[in-house]
Design an enzyme around this catalytic site. Structure first.
Site, PDB file in Angstrom:
ATOM      1  N   ASP A 166       0.384  -0.981   0.236  1.00 13.93           N
ATOM      2  CA  ASP A 166      -0.002   0.287   0.075  1.00 13.93           C
ATOM      3  C   ASP A 166       0.614   1.543  -0.147  1.00 13.93           C
ATOM      4  O   ASP A 166       0.030   1.889   1.127  1.00 13.93           O
ATOM      5  CB  ASP A 166      -1.069   0.024   1.264  1.00 13.93           C
ATOM      6  CG  ASP A 166      -1.536  -1.266   0.956  1.00 13.93           C
ATOM      7  OD1 ASP A 166      -1.925  -2.043   0.047  1.00 13.93           O
ATOM      8  OD2 ASP A 166      -3.327  -0.799   1.640  1.00 13.93           O
ATOM      9  N   ASP A 183      -0.913  -4.343  -3.553  1.00 12.01           N
ATOM     10  CA  ASP A 183      -1.592  -3.221  -4.007  1.00 12.01           C
ATOM     11  C   ASP A 183      -0.667  -1.613  -3.871  1.00 12.01           C
ATOM     12  O   ASP A 183      -2.075  -0.696  -3.335  1.00 12.01           O
ATOM     13  CB  ASP A 183      -3.061  -3.688  -2.628  1.00 12.01           C
ATOM     14  CG  ASP A 183      -3.603  -4.444  -3.031  1.00 12.01           C
ATOM     15  OD1 ASP A 183      -3.814  -5.437  -4.059  1.00 12.01           O
ATOM     16  OD2 ASP A 183      -4.031  -5.348  -2.149  1.00 12.01           O
TER      17      ASP A 183
END
Length: 360
Positions: free
Chosen positions: A190, A217
């Site tokens: 992230d 991600d």
């Protein structure tokens, strides 16, 4: 070229005045004892604030410089940051627009803003930061620009293996008309959260000539973002394994999501181990319509033959994922598992289509 006289020199950015200067200026404008008439109002000029760790600038930290910007600022304020590693948390609140942050080194590596919070890190007030709150740098004001610097999160997942919440954001944007030019954004899970103020508000971001590094991600959120002429580098997980996802969009259905174009997706990892993306229905919101389009981009061997996958019970096939004219060992022909845009669809999937009435 022409024979007309050269134009008058442009006004130079003004520096933030010291308190004594402000007192003197107030007295002069008041007239009275000086015998001078009040000065005529002039158009506001751009402001320059300098940051240097050795004390040679206006401030020694980036956050102190941002704190010096007036609320509801209407003119561009340039914050010029001297080379160094600035270990601090930085927040640009939503009421401080028009900030341009630029490193003065020879490359983005010369100016690094870094911290190591994670989603599971305990806050001083109790509780934990959560994913969004873990960001080293939070840009919540419109018309923010950053150039020639690195923003990093160096949270150590191995040292905190027993801690829940290893998401660790380097940069979070939650604004409209954000430009990242010649920056490096680096982390693991992230890394780059491209968001907006709310699901009903569009947050547009333009990233160019930059590098984004991570593994899970690591480009995610609901913003409308164009990433062009950049390097997206997939990295090994902290335990040395190769597996991950490049994008996790959470786009609202009325807006475009992520467009990656004229870029390179690469990394020193095992072949066929990284997905290009998966749909993040934040909070289990089924009304979202996540979108990633990757076009005219070189895909390294790390990219899987089936480059899209499901997430938290939501199928990528129900959302908006596509490629167009990609090259490299990670590219592949159109199939049910690998949708490609038609030429007609691609003509409506250019950066200008994503950004609308805004030209960065």
């Amino acid at each position: 070229m022409n024979d007309n006289p050269p134009p008058a020199p442009a006004a130079q950015p003004r520096r933030t005045p010291h308190a004594a200067t402000l007192v003197l200026a107030t007295a002069l404008l008041a007239g009275g004892a000086t015998g001078l008439a009040p000065a005529q109002a002039t158009a506001p000029t751009d402001t320059l604030i300098t940051v240097a760790q050795d004390g040679s600038g206006d401030h020694t930290t980036v956050q102190a410089a941002i704190d010096a910007v007036p609320e509801n600022n209407t003119t561009e304020t340039t914050i010029s940051v001297a080379p160094g590693t600035y270990r601090e948390l930085v927040h640009i609140p939503s009421d401080k627009p028009h900030i341009r942050l630029t490193g003065t080194g020879d490359s983005p590596a010369d100016v690094t803003i870094v911290y190591d919070n994670s989603a599971g890190t305990a806050t001083p007030e109790g509780g934990t930061y959560g994913t969004s709150g873990s960001a080293t740098f939070m840009a919540d004001a419109d018309d923010f620009r950053a150039s020639n610097l690195t923003i990093a999160n160096d949270f150590d997942e191995i040292a905190h293996a027993d801690q829940e919440g290893h998401q660790a954001v380097a940069l979070r944007t939650r604004a409209d008309r954000v430009v990242l030019d010649t920056v490096v954004v680096t982390g693991d899970q992230d890394t780059l959260l491209l968001d907006s103020a709310s699901q009903d508000v569009q947050g547009r971001v333009h990233i160019t000539d930059s590098t984004i590094q991570g593994n899970v991600d690591f480009i995610f959120g609901r913003a409308t973002a164009v990433i062009t002429d950049s390097v997206i580098e997939v990295t090994q997980r902290p335990d040395g394994t190769s597996a991950g996802y490049v994008t996790a969009p959470s786009t609202a259905p009325q807006f475009p999501g992520f467009l990656i174009t004229d870029s390179t997706i690469t990394g020193d990892v095992a072949d066929d181990t990284y997905y290009l993306g998966r749909p993040w229905h934040a909070g289990g919101n089924a009304s979202l319509d996540p979108q990633t389009t990757i076009r005219d981009t070189e895909l390294g061997a790390a990219v899987r033959d089936t480059p899209w996958t499901d997430m938290s019970g939501f199928s990528w096939r129900d959302d908006r994922f596509a490629e167009y004219h990609n090259t490299g060992p990670g590219s592949g022909p159109a199939s049910d598992d690998r949708p490609h845009l038609t030429d007609e669809q691609a003509a409506a999937a250019e950066p200008a289509d994503w950004l609308g009435d805004w030209t960065p």
